[in-house]
Structures are given as structure tokens and as C-alpha cells.
Design an enzyme around this catalytic site. Sequence first.
Site, PDB file in Angstrom:
ATOM      1  N   ASP A 183     -16.599 -19.305  -7.070  1.00 33.74           N
ATOM      2  CA  ASP A 183     -17.541 -18.204  -6.904  1.00 33.74           C
ATOM      3  C   ASP A 183     -17.316 -17.439  -5.600  1.00 33.74           C
ATOM      4  OD1 ASP A 183     -18.282 -20.231  -5.248  1.00 33.74           O
ATOM      5  OD2 ASP A 183     -20.416 -20.165  -5.735  1.00 33.74           O
ATOM      6  N   HIS A 203      10.267 -10.491   1.681  1.00 34.33           N
ATOM      7  CA  HIS A 203       8.806 -10.580   1.557  1.00 34.33           C
ATOM      8  C   HIS A 203       8.279 -11.942   2.005  1.00 34.33           C
ATOM      9  CE1 HIS A 203       8.370  -6.986  -1.412  1.00 34.33           C
ATOM     10  NE2 HIS A 203       8.555  -6.616  -0.166  1.00 34.33           N
ATOM     11  N   ASP A 232       6.842  -7.687  10.596  1.00 33.91           N
ATOM     12  CA  ASP A 232       6.472  -6.478   9.858  1.00 33.91           C
ATOM     13  C   ASP A 232       4.967  -6.549   9.685  1.00 33.91           C
ATOM     14  OD1 ASP A 232       6.031  -4.426   8.086  1.00 33.91           O
ATOM     15  OD2 ASP A 232       7.676  -4.947   6.731  1.00 33.91           O
ATOM     16  N   ASP A 271       2.556   0.774   9.448  1.00 35.94           N
ATOM     17  CA  ASP A 271       3.539  -0.128   8.831  1.00 35.94           C
ATOM     18  C   ASP A 271       4.748  -0.174   9.759  1.00 35.94           C
ATOM     19  OD1 ASP A 271       5.215  -1.558   7.194  1.00 35.94           O
ATOM     20  OD2 ASP A 271       5.386  -0.025   5.639  1.00 35.94           O
ATOM     21  N   HIS A 320      17.441  -2.831   0.369  1.00 32.89           N
ATOM     22  CA  HIS A 320      16.224  -2.085   0.003  1.00 32.89           C
ATOM     23  C   HIS A 320      16.367  -0.624   0.396  1.00 32.89           C
ATOM     24  CE1 HIS A 320      14.806  -2.137   4.205  1.00 32.89           C
ATOM     25  NE2 HIS A 320      15.046  -3.432   4.241  1.00 32.89           N
ATOM     26  N   HIS A 367       9.324   4.987   2.409  1.00 29.03           N
ATOM     27  CA  HIS A 367       8.292   5.201   1.392  1.00 29.03           C
ATOM     28  C   HIS A 367       7.195   6.042   2.027  1.00 29.03           C
ATOM     29  CE1 HIS A 367       5.805   2.080   3.386  1.00 29.03           C
ATOM     30  NE2 HIS A 367       6.895   1.335   3.429  1.00 29.03           N
ATOM     31  N   HIS A 407       2.166   1.632   0.558  1.00 30.49           N
ATOM     32  CA  HIS A 407       3.141   2.358  -0.264  1.00 30.49           C
ATOM     33  C   HIS A 407       2.325   3.456  -0.927  1.00 30.49           C
ATOM     34  CE1 HIS A 407       5.697  -1.556  -0.426  1.00 30.49           C
ATOM     35  NE2 HIS A 407       5.798  -0.929   0.719  1.00 30.49           N
ATOM     36  N   GLU A 461      12.893   2.565   7.727  1.00 29.45           N
ATOM     37  CA  GLU A 461      12.953   1.120   7.947  1.00 29.45           C
ATOM     38  C   GLU A 461      14.242   0.468   7.459  1.00 29.45           C
ATOM     39  OE1 GLU A 461      10.341  -1.145   5.277  1.00 29.45           O
ATOM     40  OE2 GLU A 461       9.364   0.742   4.761  1.00 29.45           O
ATOM     41  N   TYR A 491      20.376  -7.936   6.576  1.00 23.43           N
ATOM     42  CA  TYR A 491      19.935  -9.309   6.307  1.00 23.43           C
ATOM     43  C   TYR A 491      21.145 -10.123   5.880  1.00 23.43           C
ATOM     44  CZ  TYR A 491      15.952  -6.221   5.955  1.00 23.43           C
ATOM     45  OH  TYR A 491      15.050  -5.231   6.207  1.00 23.43           O
ATOM     46  N   ARG A 542      15.142  -5.818  10.944  1.00 25.35           N
ATOM     47  CA  ARG A 542      14.640  -4.538  10.415  1.00 25.35           C
ATOM     48  C   ARG A 542      13.912  -3.842  11.549  1.00 25.35           C
ATOM     49  NH1 ARG A 542      12.410  -6.179   6.139  1.00 25.35           N
ATOM     50  NH2 ARG A 542      10.227  -6.481   6.691  1.00 25.35           N
ATOM     51  N   GLU A 586      11.262  -0.558  11.880  1.00 26.40           N
ATOM     52  CA  GLU A 586      10.484   0.348  11.030  1.00 26.40           C
ATOM     53  C   GLU A 586       9.479   1.130  11.853  1.00 26.40           C
ATOM     54  OE1 GLU A 586       7.971  -1.671   8.124  1.00 26.40           O
ATOM     55  OE2 GLU A 586       7.822   0.175   6.954  1.00 26.40           O
TER      56      GLU A 586
HETATM   57  N1  GLY Z   1       5.385  -3.744   4.972  1.00 26.59           N
HETATM   58  C1  GLY Z   1       5.758  -3.252   3.721  1.00 26.59           C
HETATM   59  C2  GLY Z   1       6.885  -2.328   3.817  1.00 26.59           C
HETATM   60  O1  GLY Z   1       7.506  -2.227   4.849  1.00 26.59           O
HETATM   61  O2  GLY Z   1       7.176  -1.601   2.923  1.00 26.59           O
HETATM   62 MN    MN Z   2       6.751  -2.778   6.727  1.00 26.39          MN
HETATM   63 MN    MN Z   3       7.351  -0.071   4.973  1.00 22.64          MN
END
Ligand code: GLY
Ligand code: MN
Ligand code: MN
Length: 431
Positions: A31, A235, A252, A263, A342, A346, A353, A376, A380, A397, A399
Site C-alpha cells: 500500500d 545505465h 551522470d 542532465d 549512443h 537529446h 528526454h 554528451e 566506453y 562521458r 555532458e
Molecule cells: N541521464 C540520462 C541521459 O543522459 O540521457
Molecule cells: Mn545524463
Molecule cells: Mn542526457
Amino acid sequence: MFAERRERLLSAMGAGVLVVPAAPVAIRNNDVEHAYRQDSDFFYLTGFDEPESVLILTNQHPEHQTVLFVRTRNPEREIWDGPRAGVDGAVSKFGADAAFPIDELASRLPDYLADVDRVHYRLGRDRSFDDRFFAALDVVRRRARLGTRVPTEVVDPAATLHELRLVKGDEEVESMKRAAAVTRDAHLAAMRAARPGIHEFEVEAEMNRIFRKAGCERPAYDSILGSGRNATILHYRKNDRLMEDGDLLLIDAGCELDYYASDVTRTFPVNGKYSEAQRAIYDLVLDSQRAAIALCVPGKTLDDIHQVATRVIAAGLVELGLLEGDVDTLISDGTHKAYYMHRTSHWLGMDVHDVGAYFVDGVPRPLVPGHVLTVEPGIYIADDADCDPRWRGIGIRIEDDILVTEGAPLNLTAEIPKAPDEVEAILRESR
Ligand code: GLY
Ligand code: MN
Ligand code: MN
């Protein structure tokens, strides 16, 4: 501000009715509910954060343009869950022309769908609300014999509402700048806190403390704190590893403030100094990111940005001996995806996103002032990668969040250090 957005949407929509349900409450276990977060479309148009609500916007009703269905006041429930605006508050505080108890939705929604050709509604997002929507359409259909017109089109709000959300107004940019400032403080605190011998989650806790202390509602997404080989897991979210001397920590993480996301990714050595191999890869990612950010200007596309970022990385990987061959061929064959798998950017806004079409008429959409996007790139290298062992287990990375303006790109997160010497100086001070 919310009324002005509704006005703009109504004129962009033309004749029609928009139906947006509030985000459903999600059960976490037994609950216990997940923390409630209003649907971004709903909040963008109302500023109203209560569950069990429905917004109707119509330019086909003689008196009502904005209609809210909401939970009614309930002294007993309010003792448990806190105050509700109620029907009166929906009108007096949130600017509805009419408001009704949510329990009356089934009986009243058909009236708003009658004699309307086009309904803007996102099918498939909330299946249980779909049922209520279909039931209301059915009621209208049954009235057709009496002369009522029945909607013939149900269209996705992507074409109208999401196009508005894609181009940020001044007040939205202000929120995003404030979110960026808090995110800067959190990343700086993380750089100061991280060291060999503590867990990834201890650094995460430090960042969350900064987010909440500044009044942010929540992180904008699950924070990723990947040290050592975890930095190569795109991820990664467990954030439970004990960090060791020689590790990089990829963070991140960004806060959500006023419903706007930041982000940001930074990657730094927990012992305070990039190794030679780490530094070589870091410099390459940074070169790629800088080249890509320079392209965040009107007329360029996310595809242009990705191509430049990819080219810099692929050429650099050849130079370092991680890839072999002609750069164009490596990219066209997708060989570079062994290390950069990747996309580069975005949209960013109320959703991390964010909404808004990436392609228009089948081609990548040109940037215009008011677009906000991330840049970003990353590299890797898996710990069993087919390469010189010295590169293995490195994940990097970088970003940032970029606002497109009439002139040069505005990096909203520029104050979060990323030049390696600057990062090392901060790390040194705290060690
Ligand atoms: N943190 C999600 C991305 O970088 O898209
Ligand atoms: Mn990110
Ligand atoms: Mn991002």
C-alpha cells in the site's frame, strides 16, 4: 504564465478539444505509493500538481476554454494526505473557467466531446484512462442518431503541445539556469567527497543532500555513479561499489527544479589524478564535446552534432591505436560503436528526454533559438575489450546542457568544471 500557454496552444490547435489526464499514482509495493510527480504536459498547462485530475482545453465550447476535473475537498482525507484545491480552488487559484469533481468525469466528458471533429489526446499512455476516454466517445456516438456530431479524429498532442514545449520561453530558461546552478554545486560536492575507500552511494547521498537543500523536488532521473568498470555500463544505477585507488568515477546526475531537468555528466579520478591512459581518453571526449557544442547554433541539426562528435572520437581512437583503418569507413561500418555506442544529444526540458520531434518531414530538424539539448559524447572500453590492456575498463562521458540562441550556444552548465587541470585542482584541494 500557464494561462498564456493555454491560449497559445488553443490557437495552435485550431478547432478541437484537448484532453490531458494527470499522472496516475503508481504503487511501489503493497500500500506504499511512489512519490507523486505530475505529468509534464498537465503541469505545463496548469501548474496543478494533484493526482486524479483531468484537464480539458476547448475552443468549441460557448463559455469554457479551460475545464478541470479535480478531487473534491475532503476534511478527513486531507488530514492524511494534505490540502486539496478542490473545485473552487481549481477556478480561483488555477484559472479554470469551470471545474467539476473528478467523479463526474464519466457523465460530463461526453458533453465536451460532442459536436467536435478533432480531439487531441495521447492514446496508449495511460491504458486505464484510455478506457474512460473511449467510454465517453461511445456515449457521444450513441447520441449521433439525435443529431450530435461525433469526433472523427483523435490526434496526438505531439504535433501541437509538444512543439510548444520544445521551444523554451524566458521563464523556462530561468528555471533551467537555476537547476543548472544547483547541479553545479552537487557535482562540485561530489568531486570533493569522492575518494578511494568510500562507496558510490556515499557520493550520491552528498549530491542528493545538495539537491534537496536547495529546494529541488527530486533528481531529474536516477543518478548514475559508476566507478571503475561500472563507468562503462551506460545505465548503471546500483551505485553500491566501494571505490578504489586508480578508479575513474563517472557521475551522470542532475536535479529537477520547478519541474525542469538538468542532465550533466562529469568523469574524474577518485585519487585526484588522471592516469596517462585515462587522460588521453578524457582529452579526446572533451575535444569531441567542444566541437559538438560549437555546432549548437540555429540551422544545424542533432545529426550534424552527432556526426562531428563521432568523427572526432573515431579519428582520435585511430590515433591512439584503439581503432584501425580509414575514419570514414570505420564510421560508415559502425565500427566506432564498439566504444561510442549512443547518440550525442537529446532535447531537454520538463522531461529529461524531452518532447518535440527530432525529424520534420523526414529530415533532421534544424535548431532554432529556444531549443535546449544535451551534448554528451563518451568512450566506453569494456574490461574484456579487444585492445591494449591499458585502455580496458575506462569509461568517460562529458555532458552539458546547451541553450540555442540567436548567437553563440549558451552552455547552461558551463560552470561545472570539466577542463582536466581544473578538475584535478579541485580534487587536490579536497584531498
Ligand atoms: N541521464 C540520462 C541521459 O543522459 O540521457
Ligand atoms: Mn545524463
Ligand atoms: Mn542526457
